[in-house]
Design a protein around this motif. Structure first.
Motif, PDB file in Angstrom:
ATOM      1  N   PRO A 221     -10.996   1.145 -12.276  1.00 37.62           N
ATOM      2  CA  PRO A 221      -9.947   0.704 -13.200  1.00 37.62           C
ATOM      3  C   PRO A 221     -10.125  -0.730 -13.686  1.00 37.62           C
ATOM      4  O   PRO A 221      -9.527  -1.123 -14.689  1.00 37.62           O
ATOM      5  CB  PRO A 221      -8.661   0.866 -12.385  1.00 37.62           C
ATOM      6  CG  PRO A 221      -9.070   1.045 -10.983  1.00 37.62           C
ATOM      7  CD  PRO A 221     -10.475   1.533 -10.972  1.00 37.62           C
TER       8      PRO A 221
ATOM      9  N   LEU B  10      -2.055  10.583  -8.351  1.00 42.91           N
ATOM     10  CA  LEU B  10      -2.552  10.404  -9.712  1.00 42.91           C
ATOM     11  C   LEU B  10      -3.955   9.819  -9.633  1.00 42.91           C
ATOM     12  O   LEU B  10      -4.213   8.940  -8.837  1.00 42.91           O
ATOM     13  CB  LEU B  10      -1.629   9.398 -10.417  1.00 42.91           C
ATOM     14  CG  LEU B  10      -1.650   9.302 -11.910  1.00 42.91           C
ATOM     15  CD1 LEU B  10      -0.857  10.462 -12.491  1.00 42.91           C
ATOM     16  CD2 LEU B  10      -0.992   8.004 -12.350  1.00 42.91           C
TER      17      LEU B  10
ATOM     18  N   THR C  67      -6.557   7.429 -11.355  1.00 47.26           N
ATOM     19  CA  THR C  67      -6.308   6.336 -12.300  1.00 47.26           C
ATOM     20  C   THR C  67      -6.989   6.545 -13.649  1.00 47.26           C
ATOM     21  O   THR C  67      -6.591   5.953 -14.625  1.00 47.26           O
ATOM     22  CB  THR C  67      -6.750   4.979 -11.717  1.00 47.26           C
ATOM     23  OG1 THR C  67      -8.033   5.157 -11.143  1.00 47.26           O
ATOM     24  CG2 THR C  67      -5.776   4.482 -10.692  1.00 47.26           C
ATOM     25  N   ASP C  68      -8.016   7.402 -13.725  1.00 45.46           N
ATOM     26  CA  ASP C  68      -8.640   7.582 -15.048  1.00 45.46           C
ATOM     27  C   ASP C  68      -8.028   8.726 -15.859  1.00 45.46           C
ATOM     28  O   ASP C  68      -7.584   8.528 -16.972  1.00 45.46           O
ATOM     29  CB  ASP C  68     -10.167   7.712 -14.942  1.00 45.46           C
ATOM     30  CG  ASP C  68     -10.613   8.806 -13.998  1.00 45.46           C
ATOM     31  OD1 ASP C  68      -9.739   9.470 -13.414  1.00 45.46           O
ATOM     32  OD2 ASP C  68     -11.830   8.997 -13.857  1.00 45.46           O
ATOM     33  N   GLY C  69      -7.957   9.918 -15.277  1.00 46.83           N
ATOM     34  CA  GLY C  69      -7.379  11.038 -16.026  1.00 46.83           C
ATOM     35  C   GLY C  69      -5.870  10.944 -16.129  1.00 46.83           C
ATOM     36  O   GLY C  69      -5.266  11.279 -17.141  1.00 46.83           O
ATOM     37  N   ALA C  70      -5.243  10.463 -15.043  1.00 48.87           N
ATOM     38  CA  ALA C  70      -3.806  10.194 -15.006  1.00 48.87           C
ATOM     39  C   ALA C  70      -2.946  11.373 -15.416  1.00 48.87           C
ATOM     40  O   ALA C  70      -1.972  11.217 -16.129  1.00 48.87           O
ATOM     41  CB  ALA C  70      -3.474   8.969 -15.848  1.00 48.87           C
TER      42      ALA C  70
END
Lengths: 298, 349
Positions: A13, A120, A122-125
C-alpha cells in the motif's frame, strides 16, 4: 482445535503506482508486494489462541502463484504450524467467488474449526471473500471483528463486531465459524531469527485442482462472473483549486489566497455565503434543530 | 433471461440517514430501469413506515417489498435466505445494495448463494450496451479506479455509496404496490447478537464518527465540553477539539482535529467556539455539512459553514439539548410501549 488462516498477497500500500494512462493499464513492471495487513492480524489472533490452548494447529493458506511462498514462510516464522499454497494454473484471474470456492474447499479438507481471514485486502478492497467462504461452507460468518474470545471450552465464540457510528455488537457464535478480522485486533508478533531460519527450510505443500477436487471450469477466470475491463489512475478529487475572485482588489485577493479561500470577502459570489443566524440564542437553537431534522440526524 | 427483468434496490428500513440511502438507491435503480425500459423495485429489509414507501414511490419504485423481521438490525443471517429466495423468484437483472454494515454483508452472501458477480463499494454505475452494467470502483487504496462488468451471470450485483443529492423524478411518481413478506419466512439466525455497545463520544475513533461535535477556545473550559459531550451522545457522535482546547488541557490529544491532529470527514461537523484557523480547517474540510456556533460573525469558519449561528454556545446549546433529550425520552417510551403491546399479543396467542 484446528485453525485455518487465509492470507493474501497484496500490492504494497505504500508503493507508488506508475500507471500507463493511454491505453489505461496497470504498470508493466511487477509491483512491490507484501502480506495483507488485516491478514497479519488474523494470524496473530490464531497464534494467541494457540498460546492459550495447547494442541491447537494453525494452518496458513494462500491462493496465489509460487511467488507467494516467501510470505507464507513469514507466517511460519511467526508461529504457524503449516503452510499451504493453493495454486494451479487454472486458478489464475479469479474473482472473489472463485477465490472463495478454492479457499472454502481447502478449509473443508483441513477440517478447520475456525477460519480466520482479514476483513479486507488493501488492494482489491472488496471485503467479499470471507463472507462468501462462510456462505459456501454453510457456516456462521461474522465480519468486521475487532475482538474475539473463546467460550465454554472452545465450543463457541464471543466476538465484538464493528458497527456504524463507533458502536460495537457483541455476538455469540457457535464453532465452526468464519471470522473476518480488522487490523485493529493487533499487529503480528515479530519472529525470532531462529524461527526465520527454520521457516526458510520448511516444506510448503502445494494443492491444486486435483487435490482439492475442483473442476477447472469452477475456478479462476472461467469460474468468475466479474471481469475487470479497465484500470486507470484514480479519478481526481472533485474539489477544485481555490482561485480568488478576479474583481477584487489586490489586498483582498492576497488575503483570500493566504487564508486558503476562507477569508474570501463578499464579491460577486456573495450569495454563496452561509445563512448567518443572528438574534437571541433561542432563534439559533431553533434553526440548528430544524437543520438537524431536515438532514436526518435526529 | 427475461427482457423485462426489473432493476432492484435493496435498502434498510429505518429513519433519518438510512431512509435517505434507501431513497437514493431507489432513484439510482429507477434511472437504470428507465434506460432498460423496465421497472424499478425496492426491497426494504427491516421495518418500513408508510412515509418511506411514499418517498420510494416518488423516486420511481413501482413495487416495494417489505421484509420485516424481529431479528436484530445488524443480523444478515435472517435476511440472506429470504433475499436469495426472492431474487430467484423474481429474477431481477440488477440488484443494488447500499454500502452499509448490513448492505455489504448481505450483498456478498447473497451473491455467493446465487453464484453471481458482485462489485462492492462502487462509486457509480452506468448502463452499457446489451444491458450490461458498467460498475466503477476504486482499488489499491484509492490510487486506482477500475471498471468492472458481469457479462453473463444474473443478477448483476453492486453495492453503492449514496449519491450526495438524489434527484426527484416527479414525472414518473406513482403509488407503489406494497408487498409485505411474512415474518415466518425468516429463518432463525445462526449467530446471536447479545447486545450492542454504544460508543462513548470521548473515546470513539474519530474516523468512525458520522457526527462530530468539536469545541475550541470558545468552549471556555471543561464545563463547555460537558455541553458538547451531551450533544454528541444525543446525536450518536464523537467529541473533537481544536488545538487550543487540547493545549489548555480541556480534552486529551487524541480528540484533536487539524494539521497536527486527525483528519476527519464526517457527515455533520458542529464547530462550537472554533474560529476556523487554516490549521484546523485542513483537518475537517471533508465534512459534508458544517455548522458553526460562534460569537464572532466574521470568523473564518463562518465562510465554510452551511449554517453559522452567531452566539455563545453556552446560550445556544442548552435549548437544543433540552429538545433533543425530550425527543429521545419520547422515542424510548414509544418503543417500550410498542414492545409491551408485542409481548401482550404474544401472550394472547
Amino acid at each position: 482445535m484446528r485453525i485455518a488462516v487465509c492470507v493474501t498477497r497484496v500490492v504494497d500500500p505504500s508503493a507508488a503506482m506508475p500507471f500507463q494512462v493511454r491505453p489505461a493499464a496497470l504498470p508493466g513492471e511487477p509491483l512491490p508486494r507484501c502480506l495483507n495487513a488485516a491478514d497479519r492480524s488474523a494470524l496473530e489472533q490464531a497464534l494467541r489462541i494457540k498460546d492459550r490452548l495447547p494442541g491447537t494447529r494453525v494452518t496458513v493458506m494462500s491462493l496465489g502463484p509460487p511467488e507467494c511462498e516467501p510470505l507464507l514462510r513469514e507466517c511460519l516464522a511467526a508461529g504457524a504450524d503449516e503452510a499451504l499454497l493453493l495454486w494451479d494454473s487454472a486458478f489464475e484471474g479469479g474473482d472473489t467467488l472463485a477465490t472463495a470456492r478454492v479457499l472454502s474447499r481447502a478449509a473443508q479438507q483441513l477440517r478447520a474449526d475456525l477460519i480466520l481471514c482479514g476483513h479486507l485486502a488493501t488492494d482489491g478492497a472488496t471485503g467479499q471473500t470471507p463472507l462468501q467462504i462462510g456462505e459456501l461452507m454453510g457456516l456462521p460468518v461474522v465480519s468486521g471483528v475487532v475482538h474475539l474470545e473463546l467460550l465454554d471450552g472452545a465450543s463457541s465464540l464471543s466476538v465484538h463486531r464493528k458497527l456504524d457510528r463507533g458502536r460495537r455488537a457483541v455476538i455469540r457464535c457457535p464453532l465452526p465459524a468464519v471470522l473476518a478480522l480488522e487490523p485493529a485486533t493487533g499487529p503480528l508478533r515479530y519472529p525470532r531469527l531462529r524461527d526465520r531460519f527454520q521457516a526458510w527450510q520448511a516444506r510448503i505443500e502445494r494443492w491444486g485442482c486435483q487435490r482439492l477436487g475442483l473442476r477447472p471450469e469452477e475456478v479462476g477466470e472461467r469460474g468468475s462472473c466479474v471481469q475487470v475491463i479497465e484500470v486507470g489512475p484514480a479519478k481526481p478529487d472533485m474539489r477544485g483549486l481555490f482561485v480568488p475572485e478576479a474583481g477584487l482588489s489586490g489586498m483582498e485577493r492576497w488575503q483570500a489566497v493566504v487564508s486558503g479561500g476562507l477569508a474570501a470577502p463578499a464579491g460577486p459570489s456573495a450569495e454563496r455565503r452561509p445563512p448567518l443566524v443572528e438574534g437571541p440564542p433561542e432563534v439559533g437553537a431553533e434553526r440548528l434543530l430544524s437543520l438537524l431534522v431536515e438532514r436526518g440526524f435526529v | 433471461m427475461r427482457v423485462d427483468a426489473p432493476v432492484w434496490a435493496v435498502a434498510e428500513g429505518g429513519s433519518g440517514r438510512l431512509s435517505e440511502l434507501a431513497v437514493s438507491l431507489t432513484a439510482e435503480a429507477s434511472r437504470l430501469a428507465e434506460e432498460l425500459g423496465t421497472e424499478a423495485h425496492t426491497v426494504v429489509v427491516g421495518n418500513c413506515e408508510d412515509e418511506l414507501v411514499r418517498a420510494l414511490g416518488s423516486r420511481g419504485a413501482a413495487r416495494v417489498f417489505v421484509a420485516g423481521c424481529s431479528a436484530a438490525q445488524h443480523d444478515s443471517d435472517a435476511y440472506v435466505p429470504l433475499l436469495t429466495a426472492l431474487i430467484r423468484k423474481h429474477q431481477p437483472s440488477v440488484v443494488l445494495c447500499g454500502t452499509t454494515v448490513l448492505g455489504r454483508e448481505l450483498a456478498a452472501r447473497v451473491a455467493a448463494c446465487l453464484g453471481t458477480g458482485l462489485a462492492s463499494d462502487c462509486t457509480g454505475v452506468e448502463m452499457g450496451p446489451g444491458g450490461v452494467l458498467r460498475m466503477s470502483r476504486t482499488a489499491y487504496g484509492g490510487r486506482a479506479s477500475c471498471t468492472v462488468v458481469c457479462p453473463q451471470a444474473r443478477p448483476q450485483m453492486a453495492t453503492l455509496r449514496p449519491r450526495a443529492s438524489p434527484t426527484d423524478c416527479g414525472a414518473s411518481a406513482r403509488e407503489p404496490q406494497v408487498i409485505r413478506l411474512e415474518a415466518e419466512s425468516v429463518t432463525s439466525p445462526r449467530t446471536k447478537v447479545e447486545r450492542v455497545v454504544q460508543a462513548d463520544p470521548f473515546t470513539m475513533d474519530l474516523a468512525e464518527a458520522d457526527v462530530i461535535v468539536a469545541g475550541g477556545r470558545g468552549a471556555g473550559g471543561r464545563e463547555g465540553f460537558e455541553l458538547l459531550l451531551e450533544l454528541a451522545s444525543l446525536l450518536g457522535g464523537a467529541v473533537a477539539a481544536s488545538r487550543v482546547a487540547v493545549d489548555a488541557g480541556w480534552v486529551p490529544y487524541h480528540r484533536q482535529v487539524g494539521q497536527s491532529g486527525r483528519t476527519v470527514a464526517p457527515s455533520l461537523y458542529i464547530a462550537c467556539g472554533i474560529s476556523g484557523a487554516p490549521h484546523h480547517v485542513v483537518g475537517m474540510r471533508g465534512a459534508r455539512t458544517v455548522v458553526s456556533i460562534n460569537t464572532d460573525r466574521h470568523a473564518p469558519i463562518v465562510h465554510l459553514a452551511h449554517m453559522a449561528v452567531v452566539g455563545d454556545l453556552r446560550d445556544v446549546l442548552p435549548p437544543v439539548l433540552a429538545r433533543l433529550r425530550e425527543d429521545t425520552s419520547r422515542a424510548r417510551s414509544a418503543r417500550m410501549s410498542a414492545l409491551g403491546m408485542l409481548a401482550e399479543s404474544r401472550g394472547d396467542r
